[in-house]
Design an enzyme around this catalytic site. Structure first.
Site, PDB file in Angstrom:
ATOM      1  N   CYS A 279       2.113 -28.073   2.671  1.00 56.26           N
ATOM      2  CA  CYS A 279       1.171 -28.879   3.436  1.00 56.26           C
ATOM      3  C   CYS A 279       1.309 -30.377   3.179  1.00 56.26           C
ATOM      4  O   CYS A 279       0.950 -31.190   4.028  1.00 56.26           O
ATOM      5  CB  CYS A 279      -0.268 -28.423   3.207  1.00 56.26           C
TER       6      CYS A 279
ATOM      7  N   CYS B  93       0.826  -1.207   0.000  1.00 54.68           N
ATOM      8  CA  CYS B  93       0.000   0.000   0.000  1.00 54.68           C
ATOM      9  C   CYS B  93       0.861   1.260   0.000  1.00 54.68           C
ATOM     10  O   CYS B  93       0.406   2.323  -0.412  1.00 54.68           O
ATOM     11  CB  CYS B  93      -0.960  -0.012   1.181  1.00 54.68           C
TER      12      CYS B  93
END
Length: 250
Positions: free
Chosen positions: A246, A186
């Site tokens: 994972c 940002c």
């Protein structure tokens, strides 16, 4: 709970889906919040207000004037202070019985893994992919639910990655570490101030639901918000069987 707690949390207790049992779970719970910025601010504020017993807040930055447009846990007088110290003071003013530990450091490695193991839920409000992937790996290894959020310009996203469920995807299934995705910050692209509040509030809601076992979470789904048109859509996520994050976690 004592009489003061029964009164403070009465609006939660009145909800059949939460009740006294759910509120007691919140009082006993531990949350790890990564980042005390635009997303971490509303996350920490709502967790503290809801009575989450122990909050560990990690951020190595100082409060800057440019932060105050959206990082609502900080105040003008906090400029120059460590963000975790500023946030801890604000949270104490809202709910002094919540224990807040502020770590002014960019946690990683074994330190991060230890913090994740101690937590009941991890909320990631960081602004870079290296941190997000490190947090995801630690959560995958420890089988801890991760609430991930992002906000830039007018676009927000929230997802829950909970490997306690068989076949559940992780963050790296969505954004592979070997991918070519670039950080969009940002500080360069800008961000609509209320968007961070919306995304962070959703993250807080998902964390509270995970702890209390209330309702249906965003596990396995990605929520996308366009704040310009105020349109919301969700995408079902799939586990990547070849995901090193994972799959290696079992």
């Amino acid at each position: 709970m004592n009489d003061e707690q029964l009164l403070r949390y009465s609006r939660h207790i009145l909800l059949p889906e939460i009740g006294i049992e759910g509120q007691e779970r919140l009082l006993a719970a531990r949350a790890l919040v990564i980042g005390a910025g635009g997303l971490g601010s509303p996350v920490a504020l709502y967790l503290a207000a809801a009575g989450l017993g122990h909050i560990t807040l990690c951020d190595d930055e100082d409060v800057d004037l440019t932060n105050l447009q959206r990082q609502i846990v900080h105040r003008s007088e906090s400029i120059g202070r460590k963000k975790v110290e500023s946030a801890r003071a604000t949270l104490a003013a809202i709910n002094p019985e919540v224990r807040v530990v502020g770590l002014s450091e960019r946690v990683g490695g074994e330190r991060l893994e230890a913090l994740v193991r101690e937590a009941d839920v991890v909320i990631d409000g960081s602004d870079n992919f290296s941190t997000r992937h490190a947090v995801n790996r630690a959560c995958a290894h420890a089988r801890k639910p991760l609430v991930s959020g992002a906000a830039v310009r007018f676009d927000g996203q929230v997802a829950v990655f909970d490997l306690r469920a068989s076949g559940a995807p992780c963050y790296a299934c969505l954004f592979p570490e070997s991918g070519e995705t670039e950080d969009v910050r940002c500080a360069v692209m800008g961000v609509f101030a209320p968007l961070t509040g919306i995304v962070g509030s959703i993250q807080a809601a998902e964390a509270l639901k995970l702890i209390t076992g209330t309702g249906e979470t965003l596990a396995g789904r990605l929520l996308l918000l366009d704040a310009l048109t105020m349109q919301v859509r969700t995408i079902t996520l799939r586990k990547d069987p070849a995901c090193p994050a994972c799959s290696a976690a079992g």
